[in-house]
Design a protein around this motif. Structure first.
Motif, short mmCIF file in Angstrom:
data_model
loop_
_atom_site.label_atom_id
_atom_site.label_comp_id
_atom_site.label_asym_id
_atom_site.label_seq_id
_atom_site.Cartn_x
_atom_site.Cartn_y
_atom_site.Cartn_z
N ASP A 175 0.94 -1.23 -0.05
CA ASP A 175 0.07 0.11 -0.37
C ASP A 175 0.71 1.19 -0.22
O ASP A 175 0.60 2.44 -0.92
N ARG A 176 2.12 1.55 0.32
CA ARG A 176 3.24 1.83 0.63
C ARG A 176 3.42 2.93 -0.60
O ARG A 176 3.26 3.65 -0.72
N LEU A 177 3.90 1.40 -1.31
CA LEU A 177 4.49 1.47 -3.22
C LEU A 177 3.54 2.17 -3.60
O LEU A 177 3.78 3.14 -4.89
N VAL A 178 2.78 1.57 -3.88
CA VAL A 178 0.97 2.39 -4.40
C VAL A 178 0.93 4.12 -4.18
O VAL A 178 1.00 4.71 -5.06
N ASN A 179 0.87 4.29 -2.85
CA ASN A 179 1.20 5.46 -2.43
C ASN A 179 1.92 6.52 -2.94
O ASN A 179 1.85 7.74 -3.51
N THR A 180 3.70 5.57 -3.11
CA THR A 180 4.91 6.13 -3.53
C THR A 180 4.44 6.89 -5.11
O THR A 180 5.00 7.83 -5.41
N GLY A 181 3.57 6.07 -5.53
CA GLY A 181 3.92 5.84 -6.33
C GLY A 181 2.94 6.43 -6.88
O GLY A 181 3.15 7.58 -8.20
N GLU A 182 1.93 6.99 -6.63
CA GLU A 182 0.41 7.90 -6.64
C GLU A 182 1.40 9.29 -6.08
O GLU A 182 1.60 10.31 -7.60
N ASN A 183 2.50 9.57 -5.56
CA ASN A 183 2.73 11.03 -5.19
C ASN A 183 3.66 11.24 -6.32
O ASN A 183 4.35 12.32 -6.81
N LEU A 184 4.65 10.00 -6.93
CA LEU A 184 5.99 10.25 -7.26
C LEU A 184 5.49 10.92 -9.19
O LEU A 184 5.55 11.50 -9.76
N SER A 185 3.73 10.21 -9.65
CA SER A 185 3.70 10.81 -10.82
C SER A 185 2.71 11.75 -10.01
O SER A 185 2.83 12.67 -11.06
N ARG A 186 2.19 12.71 -9.15
CA ARG A 186 1.68 13.92 -8.76
C ARG A 186 2.86 14.90 -8.96
O ARG A 186 2.72 15.68 -9.54
N SER A 187 3.79 14.33 -8.84
CA SER A 187 5.29 15.17 -8.48
C SER A 187 5.85 15.18 -9.87
O SER A 187 5.98 16.52 -10.58
N ARG A 188 5.53 14.00 -10.91
CA ARG A 188 6.85 14.33 -12.33
C ARG A 188 5.40 15.21 -13.09
O ARG A 188 5.71 15.97 -13.95
N LYS A 189 4.30 15.65 -12.71
CA LYS A 189 2.88 16.08 -13.33
C LYS A 189 3.51 18.22 -13.00
O LYS A 189 3.33 18.91 -14.02
N ILE A 190 3.89 17.52 -12.14
CA ILE A 190 4.41 19.25 -11.72
C ILE A 190 4.98 19.70 -11.95
O ILE A 190 5.28 21.01 -11.70
N LEU A 191 6.10 18.95 -11.92
CA LEU A 191 7.59 19.14 -12.00
C LEU A 191 7.07 19.22 -13.86
O LEU A 191 8.09 20.18 -14.66
N ARG A 192 7.13 18.74 -14.40
CA ARG A 192 6.20 19.12 -16.19
C ARG A 192 5.68 20.53 -16.10
O ARG A 192 6.19 21.61 -17.36
N ALA A 193 4.38 20.54 -15.28
CA ALA A 193 3.98 21.83 -15.46
C ALA A 193 5.14 23.67 -15.22
O ALA A 193 5.46 24.36 -15.54
#
Length: 227
Positions: A175-193
């Motif tokens: 569950d923590r890995l899934v949450n971490t993956g979701e957080n990484l996806s949001r972080s990549r989107k923010i970084l691209r923006a």
């Protein structure tokens, strides 16, 4: 050795001895057939007492050395007391020896059957002791097997509980890995923006700089070169 069997034999001997020690005194005041009857009774009880003492000696053979030594001394004392009673009987009834032999001679079958019965009882006792030993060994083996089975069952239960705990830990980790993956996806989107905004800002800054340079060039040209 069966302590219970030894105590039973001991009680039988004490009962016979208590009966025997009264006969010599009674023989002193008796005559004729009554005395013969007392001699016969004394002889029979003495034979029974001897057999009981032999049984006690056989029971002591398998006893611990400390207990066997003490009881052997007591058996010697019993035989000495029995011999003293026999001497007292001879003094009370001078014809005791001849009467005793006559009694034994007139009842050979009784003594023979008693000896046979005693031998049979001894063999049965030995078989019973052997069977008891086998049963005790079997019981001890069963108890050891039960203890091993209980320990194995406990170990299995502990392993199952531990595996259950590890599964819960793995589920939480997943569950923590899934949450971490979701957080990484949001972080990549923010970084691209942020990267797009940065490029836009750079372009705007370059345009502004170029415009300022153009205005500055125009001012210089109008002021110094155009007349």
């Amino acid at each position: 050795m069966s302590s219970e069997e030894f105590e039973k034999l001991h009680e039988m001997y004490r009962s016979l001895y208590d009966e025997l020690k009264l006969i010599p005194e009674r023989a002193l005041t008796s005559h004729g057939e009554e005395r013969k009857k007392l001699v016969r009774t004394f002889d029979e009880r003495q034979g029974e007492a001897e057999e009981v003492l032999q049984g006690m000696e056989e029971e002591l053979r398998g006893a611990p050395s400390s207990y066997r030594n003490a009881m052997s001394a007591k058996l010697r004392l019993y035989r000495r007391d029995l011999g003293k009673l026999q001497r007292d009987m001879k003094n009370s009834a001078p014809a005791f020896s001849s009467l005793s032999q006559a009694v034994q001679g007139s009842h050979p079958s009784i003594y023979s059957s008693q000896n046979q019965q005693s031998t049979h009882l001894q063999s049965q006792r030995a078989l019973l002791l052997q069977g008891t030993e086998y049963l005790n060994n079997a019981s001890q083996s069963i108890e050891r097997s039960q203890r091993v089975a209980a320990q194995t069952d406990q170990i299995g239960t502990d392993i199952i509980e531990e595996l259950g705990e590890q599964r819960e830990q793995l589920d939480r980790t997943r569950d923590r890995l899934v949450n971490t993956g979701e957080n990484l996806s949001r972080s990549r989107k923010i970084l691209r923006a942020m990267s797009r905004r940065l490029m836009t800002n750079k372009l705007l800054l370059a345009v502004i700089i170029l415009m300022e340079l153009g205005i500055l060039g125009a001012v210089i040209y109008l002021k110094f070169f155009r007349k």
